[in-house]
Design a protein around this motif. Structure first.
Motif, PDB file in Angstrom:
ATOM      1  N   GLU A  94      -4.976  50.767  91.983  1.00  0.00           N
ATOM      2  CA  GLU A  94      -4.319  51.522  90.907  1.00  0.00           C
ATOM      3  C   GLU A  94      -2.699  51.047  90.806  1.00  0.00           C
ATOM      4  OE1 GLU A  94      -3.754  54.386  87.766  1.00  0.00           O
ATOM      5  OE2 GLU A  94      -5.400  53.201  88.887  1.00  0.00           O
ATOM      6  N   ARG A  95      -2.149  50.845  92.075  1.00  0.00           N
ATOM      7  CA  ARG A  95      -0.739  50.336  92.006  1.00  0.00           C
ATOM      8  C   ARG A  95      -0.654  48.950  91.277  1.00  0.00           C
ATOM      9  NH1 ARG A  95       2.277  49.404  97.500  1.00  0.00           N
ATOM     10  NH2 ARG A  95       0.636  47.753  97.771  1.00  0.00           N
ATOM     11  N   LEU A  96      -1.428  48.046  91.539  1.00  0.00           N
ATOM     12  CA  LEU A  96      -1.440  46.788  91.120  1.00  0.00           C
ATOM     13  C   LEU A  96      -1.686  46.947  89.451  1.00  0.00           C
ATOM     14  CD1 LEU A  96      -3.410  44.772  93.589  1.00  0.00           C
ATOM     15  CD2 LEU A  96      -0.913  44.577  93.274  1.00  0.00           C
ATOM     16  N   ARG A  97      -2.601  47.728  89.191  1.00  0.00           N
ATOM     17  CA  ARG A  97      -3.078  47.977  87.720  1.00  0.00           C
ATOM     18  C   ARG A  97      -1.534  48.534  86.828  1.00  0.00           C
ATOM     19  NH1 ARG A  97      -4.202  51.502  83.870  1.00  0.00           N
ATOM     20  NH2 ARG A  97      -3.877  53.325  85.463  1.00  0.00           N
ATOM     21  N   LEU A  98      -1.031  49.481  87.394  1.00  0.00           N
ATOM     22  CA  LEU A  98       0.151  49.967  87.041  1.00  0.00           C
ATOM     23  C   LEU A  98       1.376  49.046  86.904  1.00  0.00           C
ATOM     24  CD1 LEU A  98       0.270  53.449  88.399  1.00  0.00           C
ATOM     25  CD2 LEU A  98      -0.358  52.936  86.009  1.00  0.00           C
ATOM     26  N   GLN A  99       1.278  47.984  87.925  1.00  0.00           N
ATOM     27  CA  GLN A  99       2.295  46.935  87.849  1.00  0.00           C
ATOM     28  C   GLN A  99       2.265  45.946  86.751  1.00  0.00           C
ATOM     29  OE1 GLN A  99       2.054  45.386  91.888  1.00  0.00           O
ATOM     30  NE2 GLN A  99       3.626  46.859  92.964  1.00  0.00           N
ATOM     31  N   ASP A 100       0.693  45.729  86.459  1.00  0.00           N
ATOM     32  CA  ASP A 100       0.579  44.789  85.571  1.00  0.00           C
ATOM     33  C   ASP A 100       0.861  45.429  84.079  1.00  0.00           C
ATOM     34  OD1 ASP A 100      -0.236  42.932  87.339  1.00  0.00           O
ATOM     35  OD2 ASP A 100      -2.441  43.461  87.030  1.00  0.00           O
ATOM     36  N   ARG A 101       0.644  46.677  84.062  1.00  0.00           N
ATOM     37  CA  ARG A 101       0.849  47.170  82.804  1.00  0.00           C
ATOM     38  C   ARG A 101       2.416  47.439  82.597  1.00  0.00           C
ATOM     39  NH1 ARG A 101       0.109  48.135  77.599  1.00  0.00           N
ATOM     40  NH2 ARG A 101       0.569  50.628  77.200  1.00  0.00           N
ATOM     41  N   LEU A 102       3.120  47.807  83.845  1.00  0.00           N
ATOM     42  CA  LEU A 102       4.698  47.481  83.698  1.00  0.00           C
ATOM     43  C   LEU A 102       5.248  46.222  83.276  1.00  0.00           C
ATOM     44  CD1 LEU A 102       7.121  49.513  83.925  1.00  0.00           C
ATOM     45  CD2 LEU A 102       7.138  48.677  86.385  1.00  0.00           C
ATOM     46  N   GLU A 103       4.572  45.354  83.896  1.00  0.00           N
ATOM     47  CA  GLU A 103       5.116  43.839  83.296  1.00  0.00           C
ATOM     48  C   GLU A 103       4.816  43.685  81.827  1.00  0.00           C
ATOM     49  OE1 GLU A 103       3.315  41.216  86.204  1.00  0.00           O
ATOM     50  OE2 GLU A 103       4.599  41.683  87.656  1.00  0.00           O
ATOM     51  N   LYS A 104       3.661  43.956  81.440  1.00  0.00           N
ATOM     52  CA  LYS A 104       3.305  43.893  80.021  1.00  0.00           C
ATOM     53  C   LYS A 104       4.230  44.849  78.903  1.00  0.00           C
ATOM     54  CE  LYS A 104      -0.613  44.365  76.663  1.00  0.00           C
ATOM     55  NZ  LYS A 104      -2.116  44.684  76.445  1.00  0.00           N
ATOM     56  N   VAL A 105       4.401  45.896  79.571  1.00  0.00           N
ATOM     57  CA  VAL A 105       5.542  46.672  78.715  1.00  0.00           C
ATOM     58  C   VAL A 105       6.835  46.089  78.719  1.00  0.00           C
ATOM     59  CG1 VAL A 105       6.767  48.853  78.530  1.00  0.00           C
ATOM     60  CG2 VAL A 105       4.198  48.889  78.945  1.00  0.00           C
ATOM     61  N   ASN A 106       7.194  45.507  79.635  1.00  0.00           N
ATOM     62  CA  ASN A 106       8.671  45.062  79.860  1.00  0.00           C
ATOM     63  C   ASN A 106       8.271  43.686  78.844  1.00  0.00           C
ATOM     64  OD1 ASN A 106       9.669  46.756  81.658  1.00  0.00           O
ATOM     65  ND2 ASN A 106       8.863  45.737  83.367  1.00  0.00           N
ATOM     66  N   ARG A 107       7.612  42.913  78.937  1.00  0.00           N
ATOM     67  CA  ARG A 107       7.346  41.770  78.117  1.00  0.00           C
ATOM     68  C   ARG A 107       7.529  42.133  76.481  1.00  0.00           C
ATOM     69  NH1 ARG A 107       3.587  39.941  81.631  1.00  0.00           N
ATOM     70  NH2 ARG A 107       2.023  40.616  80.107  1.00  0.00           N
TER      71      ARG A 107
END
Length: 260
Positions: free
Chosen positions: A176-189
């Motif tokens: 879940e943490r990895l999924r949220l990190q990927d999501r956060l990176e996408k939002v930052n982009r």
């Protein structure tokens, strides 16, 4: 569910070893047997009253719950089968708890298949832990040859299951943490791209407004120049107004030309 399992284990295993217990109880006095019979009848009447207050379950619901238990926790499925025969209120409570669990897991699976799978595995481990804990709590009341060894075995099984469940939950949280990190990176982009587009849009809008202002100034200057040229343009003689003396001088030759 834990209360239902504790009650179920106690009553089911007591029923399984009823022959041994009956042999022991045959030595008791008849007066005590009558007293126990009276309390048993009172308990049965109370159980019957509680059962009548329980919400009714359809045969389909009961079958679904039994199949779920038999598939994912066979020991619980066997326990339900024994419990159904002699303790209906506890059986109904266990079935209702299973139905709620099934509904929750189905909803989770509809939203996220992987999350539903993990939650099912967690339930299976938790159910096994609770069943073993109930057996451990009732160990003293059950006829076993080596009580201490049996308790150690149960405790070790519980420990292993607790470790397995902890690892499962840790793995789930890590994923879940990895999924949220990927999501956060996408939002930052997306935010960076949006900021760049906003900057470009602002520059284009500023250029457009500046161009409009320049065109407005040019039109204003042209209009002022045209107006100024009209005000300063000299009038032609033919169009100039004539005085009275000029008119009289012009009329005299005309009269002289009319004499014979």
């Amino acid at each position: 569910m834990i209360r239902a399992q504790e009650s179920s284990v106690s009553k089911a295993e007591t029923n399984t070893d009823s022959t041994k217990l009956n042999d022991q109880s045959s030595a008791k006095s008849s007066s005590k047997t009558q007293a126990n019979s009276t309390r048993a009848n009172s308990s049965a009447n109370s159980s019957s009253a509680n059962s009548s207050r329980e919400p009714s379950l359809t045969p389909v619901q009961i079958q679904r719950a039994k199949e779920f238990a038999a598939t994912h926790h066979p020991e619980l499925g066997e326990l339900l089968g024994r419990l159904e025969s002699y303790d209906e209120p506890s059986f109904v409570e266990a079935i209702q708890e299973l139905l709620r669990t099934m509904d929750r897991l189905e909803k989770l699976s509809e939203k996220n298949t992987e999350r539903g799978r993990v939650e099912l595995e967690d339930w299976k481990l938790t159910s096994r832990i609770r069943l073993l804990a109930a057996r451990l709590a009732m160990a003293d009341a059950l006829p076993v040859e080596n009580l201490e060894a049996s308790s150690r075995t149960i405790k070790q099984e519980i420990r292993e299951l607790l470790i397995e469940r902890a690892e499962l939950r840790k793995s789930s949280l890590t994923a879940e943490r990895l999924r949220l990190q990927d999501r956060l990176e996408k939002v930052n982009r997306q935010l960076s791209e949006l900021s760049e587009r906003e900057r470009q849009n602002i520059e284009r809008e500023l250029d457009r407004l500046e161009a409009n202002a320049s065109q407005a100034k040019t039109r204003q200057k042209a209009a002022q120049k045209e107006k100024s040229s009209l005000n300063t343009k000299p009038r032609s003689p033919s169009n100039a107004p004539q005085s009275d003396s000029t008119k009289q001088a012009a009329e005299k030759p005309a009269k002289n030309n009319q004499k014979p």
